[in-house]
Design a protein around this motif. Sequence first.
Motif, PDB file in Angstrom:
ATOM      1  N   ALA A  50       0.839  -1.207   0.000  1.00 53.34           N
ATOM      2  CA  ALA A  50       0.000   0.000   0.000  1.00 53.34           C
ATOM      3  C   ALA A  50       0.870   1.251   0.000  1.00 53.34           C
ATOM      4  O   ALA A  50       0.601   2.207  -0.733  1.00 53.34           O
ATOM      5  N   ARG A  51       1.926   1.257   0.812  1.00 52.83           N
ATOM      6  CA  ARG A  51       2.836   2.406   0.857  1.00 52.83           C
ATOM      7  C   ARG A  51       3.473   2.655  -0.507  1.00 52.83           C
ATOM      8  O   ARG A  51       3.542   3.789  -0.981  1.00 52.83           O
ATOM      9  N   GLN A  52       3.924   1.594  -1.159  1.00 51.74           N
ATOM     10  CA  GLN A  52       4.563   1.736  -2.462  1.00 51.74           C
ATOM     11  C   GLN A  52       3.588   2.270  -3.509  1.00 51.74           C
ATOM     12  O   GLN A  52       3.940   3.137  -4.312  1.00 51.74           O
ATOM     13  N   MET A  53       2.380   1.778  -3.491  1.00 49.86           N
ATOM     14  CA  MET A  53       1.395   2.227  -4.477  1.00 49.86           C
ATOM     15  C   MET A  53       0.965   3.668  -4.205  1.00 49.86           C
ATOM     16  O   MET A  53       0.753   4.440  -5.140  1.00 49.86           O
ATOM     17  N   ARG A  54       0.865   4.053  -2.941  1.00 50.63           N
ATOM     18  CA  ARG A  54       0.550   5.446  -2.612  1.00 50.63           C
ATOM     19  C   ARG A  54       1.711   6.344  -3.048  1.00 50.63           C
ATOM     20  O   ARG A  54       1.494   7.427  -3.570  1.00 50.63           O
ATOM     21  N   ALA A  55       2.954   5.863  -2.850  1.00 48.27           N
ATOM     22  CA  ALA A  55       4.117   6.629  -3.281  1.00 48.27           C
ATOM     23  C   ALA A  55       4.141   6.768  -4.801  1.00 48.27           C
ATOM     24  O   ALA A  55       4.680   7.745  -5.326  1.00 48.27           O
ATOM     25  N   ALA A  56       3.527   5.820  -5.486  1.00 44.87           N
ATOM     26  CA  ALA A  56       3.430   5.883  -6.943  1.00 44.87           C
ATOM     27  C   ALA A  56       2.255   6.754  -7.380  1.00 44.87           C
ATOM     28  O   ALA A  56       1.938   6.824  -8.568  1.00 44.87           O
ATOM     29  N   GLY A  57       1.606   7.407  -6.407  1.00 45.71           N
ATOM     30  CA  GLY A  57       0.555   8.360  -6.724  1.00 45.71           C
ATOM     31  C   GLY A  57      -0.832   7.777  -6.822  1.00 45.71           C
ATOM     32  O   GLY A  57      -1.786   8.493  -7.137  1.00 45.71           O
ATOM     33  N   MET A  58      -0.997   6.497  -6.552  1.00 44.90           N
ATOM     34  CA  MET A  58      -2.314   5.880  -6.703  1.00 44.90           C
ATOM     35  C   MET A  58      -3.266   6.397  -5.626  1.00 44.90           C
ATOM     36  O   MET A  58      -2.903   6.474  -4.448  1.00 44.90           O
ATOM     37  N   SER A  59      -4.463   6.745  -6.042  1.00 38.80           N
ATOM     38  CA  SER A  59      -5.472   7.239  -5.103  1.00 38.80           C
ATOM     39  C   SER A  59      -5.943   6.103  -4.197  1.00 38.80           C
ATOM     40  O   SER A  59      -5.802   4.918  -4.530  1.00 38.80           O
ATOM     41  N   ILE A  60      -6.508   6.467  -3.067  1.00 32.41           N
ATOM     42  CA  ILE A  60      -7.069   5.475  -2.146  1.00 32.41           C
ATOM     43  C   ILE A  60      -8.130   4.655  -2.871  1.00 32.41           C
ATOM     44  O   ILE A  60      -8.164   3.428  -2.769  1.00 32.41           O
ATOM     45  N   GLU A  61      -8.986   5.330  -3.620  1.00 29.37           N
ATOM     46  CA  GLU A  61     -10.068   4.648  -4.333  1.00 29.37           C
ATOM     47  C   GLU A  61      -9.513   3.615  -5.328  1.00 29.37           C
ATOM     48  O   GLU A  61      -9.974   2.471  -5.352  1.00 29.37           O
ATOM     49  N   ASN A  62      -8.536   4.012  -6.136  1.00 29.38           N
ATOM     50  CA  ASN A  62      -7.976   3.082  -7.119  1.00 29.38           C
ATOM     51  C   ASN A  62      -7.177   1.964  -6.456  1.00 29.38           C
ATOM     52  O   ASN A  62      -7.217   0.823  -6.912  1.00 29.38           O
ATOM     53  N   LEU A  63      -6.493   2.290  -5.383  1.00 27.25           N
ATOM     54  CA  LEU A  63      -5.751   1.254  -4.671  1.00 27.25           C
ATOM     55  C   LEU A  63      -6.713   0.263  -4.044  1.00 27.25           C
ATOM     56  O   LEU A  63      -6.482  -0.952  -4.096  1.00 27.25           O
ATOM     57  N   ARG A  64      -7.785   0.751  -3.462  1.00 34.58           N
ATOM     58  CA  ARG A  64      -8.792  -0.141  -2.891  1.00 34.58           C
ATOM     59  C   ARG A  64      -9.346  -1.065  -3.974  1.00 34.58           C
ATOM     60  O   ARG A  64      -9.484  -2.271  -3.763  1.00 34.58           O
TER      61      ARG A  64
END
Length: 134
Positions: A50-64
């Motif tokens: 989750a940290r890596q994907m958030r660092a890659a700019g992914m929104s909470i909605e798209n990551l979810r």
Amino acid sequence: MNIKEASEKTGVSSAAIRYYEKEGLIPEIDRTEVGNRDIDDRILRRIKFARQMRAAGMSIENLRRYIELFDAQEDNTQEQIALLKAQLVEMEERRDDIQAAIDHLHFKLNHFDDHMKASEEELRQLERQHEAQE
């Protein structure tokens, strides 16, 4: 391990880990008899992801959504790839915007005397004219 130890191992704050759990970015964390979170390697891997994907700019909605696809029983590879490609396009656009800003600043610095000073003087004259009219 407890949440403080997990925070130290992952570089993600305790508050962010709680938030990731609340938002469904990581599975619900098991609790000890006294109610403390008991984080295992599986959860650590999810926190890091989750940290890596958030660092890659992914929104909470798209990551979810990506995690829902990953956790589903059926093969959702194509939709997962589509989400990653869309994120890549967004990040490349951001990079291009940042590069344009950097290039603009380099130009301003390289032409400070012949460009910036002249522009600033024009602005000062306009300010003086405006003040004189008031």
